[in-house]
Design an enzyme around this catalytic site. Structure first.
Site, mmCIF file in Angstrom:
data_model
loop_
_atom_site.group_PDB
_atom_site.id
_atom_site.type_symbol
_atom_site.label_atom_id
_atom_site.label_comp_id
_atom_site.label_asym_id
_atom_site.label_seq_id
_atom_site.Cartn_x
_atom_site.Cartn_y
_atom_site.Cartn_z
ATOM 1 N N GLY A 262 0.855 -1.185 0.000
ATOM 2 C CA GLY A 262 0.000 0.000 0.000
ATOM 3 C C GLY A 262 0.890 1.233 0.000
ATOM 4 N NE ARG A 299 1.486 8.006 7.854
ATOM 5 C CZ ARG A 299 2.744 8.217 8.129
ATOM 6 N NH1 ARG A 299 3.306 9.377 7.891
ATOM 7 N NH2 ARG A 299 3.479 7.251 8.620
ATOM 8 C CB CYS A 329 -10.089 23.197 19.243
ATOM 9 S SG CYS A 329 -10.720 24.633 18.402
#
Ligand SMILES: *Cc1c(COP(=O)(O)O)cnc(C)c1O
Length: 400
Positions: A262, A299, A329
């Site tokens: 992937g 990530r 936030c």
């Protein structure tokens, strides 16, 4: 990048079709001497245009949900016969869809799932080809959230139990033992654990053969990692090393080798382009606040992942130590901390590199933010492959 941003706005995901296909070709060439199939792991980046691009070059697909199967059916229906279906929790509806669609094989992750698959196959009077996804119990150095090859993980079937399950299935006319599969984790930088896992699977194959069970395929999963830090990543050398580790351990096996890369295919082909909204100084810190945020690329927040960040236009002057953050936030909403970057002013464009895998695929609407548009560059042409979301898209499912 500037021309694309003028046309499509920011934040914007931009992918190189040429690089994705180059990477696919590396795997295909490295395995060309044997029967093989490269099954792209759809979850890394499930854009329909990317699926179609890969399918046209002969790729198959590794899916982990019925939704991903629907994507393959939408983008490249002819490729459905090259789909393998992994995942620890397949529902009846998902299994039925896959059976009716005629996928290549189910990667079965538990005894209960094998029973369920047999029952559905009998009900639909459609034989099910399966591979047991075994857990080879090898440790692969990576982030703990994406390590999967140890017995303590939820994935796969204890390799010591596999023989009995294959024997049990041999008597069922609706089950066809197609192969054996494993997937030991993601972002694995060394080829060694792949070879070790393959060796254990080789032993299982020999045991099966002695029991009169001949499997047609071994699926070695995905997980080959890239280098998020370096500009000089030698992809051909990495693939060669990986293929050598698999081939060496496979020695003597004449069947088909499947792999499920992937990240390696798409990560480095993609960048997330963001505009700097503000440069904020607070005590000794300087924050570059961008219009992209953790909902667009999670990530760094989720895996403490590193992404190289480069200004689209460089300015003269001394580099500074800055944090690059989004407007969400959450203190976890950052792309880089204490990063040395050239001078950057409000309004400048930044490219977050190596964002093609697990970027858009893991994006969300957190903070009611519209997800980015996506552009695919093919040679000298660029085209929109997903328009920016609108507020109407977001509000459509809600009921007042
Ligand atoms: C996620 C996954 C892959 C792909 O992993 P990469 O690290 O992106 O190569 C392949 N197979 C299975 C079963 C997966 O869950």
């Amino acid at each position: 990048m500037e021309a694309l941003v003028r046309k499509f706005g920011t934040p914007l995901y931009v992918y190189s079709a040429d690089q994705i296909l180059e990477r696919l070709t590396l795997f295909q060439q490295a395995l060309a001497h044997r029967a093989h199939l490269v099954c792209y792991a759809v979850k890394a980046n499930s854009a329909l245009a990317i699926l179609r691009l890969l399918a046209a070059r002969g790729a198959g697909f590794d899916i982990v949900s019925g939704g991903e199967l629907e994507r393959v059916l939408a983008a490249a229906p002819d490729a459905v016969s090259r789909v393998v279906y992994s995942g620890v929790g397949k529902t009846v509806a998902e299994i039925d869809l896959a059976l009716r669609s005629g996928i290549l094989a189910f990667n079965v992750e538990s005894e209960a799932e094998l029973d369920l698959l047999a029952a559905r196959a009998a009900k639909l009077r459609t034989p099910a080809r399966f591979a047991l996804r075994v857990n080879p119990d090898v440790f692969a150095e990576t982030h703990p959230y994406i390590s999967t090859g140890l017995r303590q993980h939820k994935f796969g079937i204890d390799i010591r139990k596999a023989l009995a399950l294959y024997r049990g299935a041999a008597g069922n006319r609706w089950l066809q033992a197609y192969g054996v599969s494993f997937h030991i984790g993601s972002q694995i930088r060394s080829a060694e654990p792949f070879g070790a896992a393959m060796q254990r699977v080789g032993k299982l194959l020999a045991q099966l053969r002695r029991s009169g069970i001949e499997l047609q395929a071994i699926d070695a999963g995905g997980g080959l990692g890239i280098d998020y830090h370096s500009e000089h990543f030698d992809a051909p050398a990495k693939v060669a090393e990986y293929a050598a580790a698999l081939n060496q351990a496979l020695d003597g096996f004449a069947g088909r080798l499947l792999i499920e890369p992937g990240r390696f295919l798409v990560a480095q082909a993609g960048a997330l382009v963001a505009r700097v909204l503000q440069v904020k100084r607070s005590g000794s810190k300087t924050f570059l606040i961008t219009d992209a945020a953790m909902n667009d690329l999670i990530r760094p927040a989720l895996y403490q992942a590193h992404h190289e960040i480069v200004p689209v236009q460089t300015r003269a002057g001394k580099p500074r130590i800055v944090d690059v953050v989004g407007p969400v936030c959450e203190t976890g909403d950052f792309f880089a901390r204490d990063r040395k970057l050239p001078p950057i002013e409000p309004g400048d464009l930044l490219a977050l590199l190596d964002a093609g895998a697990y970027g858009m695929a893991q994006s969300s609407n957190y903070n009611t933010r519209l997800r980015p548009a996506e552009v695919l560059v093919e040679g000298a042409r660029a085209r929109l492959i997903r328009r920016r979301e609108t507020m109407a898209d977001l509000l459509a499912p809600e009921i007042l």
